[in-house]
Write a protein that holds these residues in place. Structure first.
Motif, PDB file in Angstrom:
ATOM      1  N   TRP A  11      44.699  49.888  34.055  1.00 30.81           N
ATOM      2  CA  TRP A  11      44.565  48.489  34.910  1.00 30.81           C
ATOM      3  C   TRP A  11      44.468  48.774  36.361  1.00 30.81           C
ATOM      4  CZ3 TRP A  11      43.373  44.108  32.531  1.00 30.81           C
ATOM      5  CH2 TRP A  11      43.780  43.869  31.038  1.00 30.81           C
ATOM      6  N   CYS A  12      45.088  49.567  36.672  1.00 29.22           N
ATOM      7  CA  CYS A  12      45.207  49.792  38.323  1.00 29.22           C
ATOM      8  C   CYS A  12      43.548  50.275  38.479  1.00 29.22           C
ATOM      9  CB  CYS A  12      46.091  50.802  38.724  1.00 29.22           C
ATOM     10  SG  CYS A  12      47.738  50.424  38.752  1.00 29.22           S
TER      11      CYS A  12
ATOM     12  N   GLY B 257      41.015  47.588  38.505  1.00 27.97           N
ATOM     13  CA  GLY B 257      41.248  46.666  39.731  1.00 27.97           C
ATOM     14  C   GLY B 257      40.625  47.249  40.952  1.00 27.97           C
TER      15      GLY B 257
ATOM     16  N   TYR C 288      38.262  42.316  29.601  1.00 31.30           N
ATOM     17  CA  TYR C 288      39.007  43.196  30.162  1.00 31.30           C
ATOM     18  C   TYR C 288      39.895  44.242  29.165  1.00 31.30           C
ATOM     19  CZ  TYR C 288      38.244  40.941  34.655  1.00 31.30           C
ATOM     20  OH  TYR C 288      37.767  40.337  35.672  1.00 31.30           O
TER      21      TYR C 288
ATOM     22  N   GLU D  64      36.879  46.625  40.525  1.00 31.36           N
ATOM     23  CA  GLU D  64      36.562  45.423  40.713  1.00 31.36           C
ATOM     24  C   GLU D  64      36.471  44.965  42.420  1.00 31.36           C
ATOM     25  OE1 GLU D  64      37.355  42.189  38.506  1.00 31.36           O
ATOM     26  OE2 GLU D  64      36.240  42.992  37.033  1.00 31.36           O
ATOM     27  N   MET D  65      37.537  45.386  42.986  1.00 28.08           N
ATOM     28  CA  MET D  65      37.501  44.839  44.415  1.00 28.08           C
ATOM     29  C   MET D  65      36.655  45.774  45.246  1.00 28.08           C
ATOM     30  SD  MET D  65      39.668  42.531  44.492  1.00 28.08           S
ATOM     31  CE  MET D  65      39.056  41.962  43.364  1.00 28.08           C
TER      32      MET D  65
END
Length: 264
Positions: free
Chosen positions: A174-175, A178, A144, A181-182
């Motif tokens: 980072w947001c 995320g 990451y 990924e989702m």
């Protein structure tokens, strides 16, 4: 891959980087090592780290176990090498896709699309990376962190160029990761149909993220990163005037007229 410490010969997680052998010096050796990593990707994706074994990996790669140990000391070593290999390839795919973008939003769309396409082609990415949390936390963190480092650099430049708003590049990176990924898990790994909660293990063929989903993602990202002024950027207000009592009388510079005395 670090060679500063030795991994377990049984392949058990140790929390330290496992040892890999010297890199092959011939094209044939390089091809054989790649075949082992490719086979490990399939075996770890199908069976998970615990049930995978060196013998299963070598059977899939079509080589002897002795050949495996020419390049890797253990199951853990090839697992960590696989995490690094997947990381390198997915970053390359996103970078190549965004290379021709003329704006940050174009780059974001191209990067997201490339990530989703890579995930559809290599669904092992999710399972391998998530197992790394328990098998090799160091490899997970490195995976990451490497993605975020490039993201932060690009967002920092975009902020300086006025292509995005006054954001914190690290938090934003980072947001955004995320979100990717989702969305990838929901629409690539689970498929385009609504998942059936009563059939959690139903086989699903990885699919592409629908265009309308990507459009919604980009609309959200654009609003989050847009360079429009924020309310806090407005000119300061004279707080004294806020508490001043309202009046209907127009302001005047003349002194008040004295009242006349009543007649005697």
């Amino acid at each position: 891959m670090s060679t500063s410490s030795t991994g377990s010969t049984t392949g058990a997680p140790t929390g330290r980087p496992a040892t890999t052998r010297r890199a092959p010096s011939t094209e044939r050796g390089t091809a054989k090592r790649k075949a082992i990593i490719d086979a490990a990707e399939q075996v770890f994706a199908e069976l998970g780290y615990t049930d995978a074994s060196v013998s299963r990996i070598t059977d899939r790669a079509g080589c002897a176990q002795g050949t495996f140990y020419l390049y890797f000391d253990s199951k853990l070593a090839v697992f960590e090498e696989l995490v690094e290999d997947l990381n390198r390839r997915v970053r390359h795919a996103m970078t190549e896709a965004a290379a021709g973008a003329t704006t940050r939003m174009e780059g974001e769309r191209a990067g997201f699309r490339a990530f989703f396409a890579f995930t559809a082609e290599h669904p092992a990415l999710y399972r391998v990376v998530r197992e790394a949390e328990f098998v090799s936390p160091r490899a997970l963190r490195q995976h990451y962190t490497r993605i975020v480092e490039g993201y932060v650099a690009n967002l920092t430049k975009a902020r300086a160029d006025g292509d995005v708003g006054d954001i914190d590049p690290t938090v934003a990176a980072w947001c955004l990761m995320g979100i990717g990924e989702m969305i990838g898990m929901r629409w690539v790994l689970w498929g385009s149909d609504e998942p059936d909660p009563d059939l959690p293990d139903q086989p699903v063929t990885p699919a592409a993220v629908p265009d309308h989903v990507l459009d919604e993602v980009m609309a959200l990202v654009e609003r989050a990163l847009d360079a429009r002024p924020r309310p806090t950027d407005a000119a300061p207000t004279d707080h004294a005037s806020i508490h001043q009592a309202p009046t209907d009388q127009a302001p005047t510079d003349q002194a008040p007229t004295p009242e006349k005395e009543p007649p005697a």
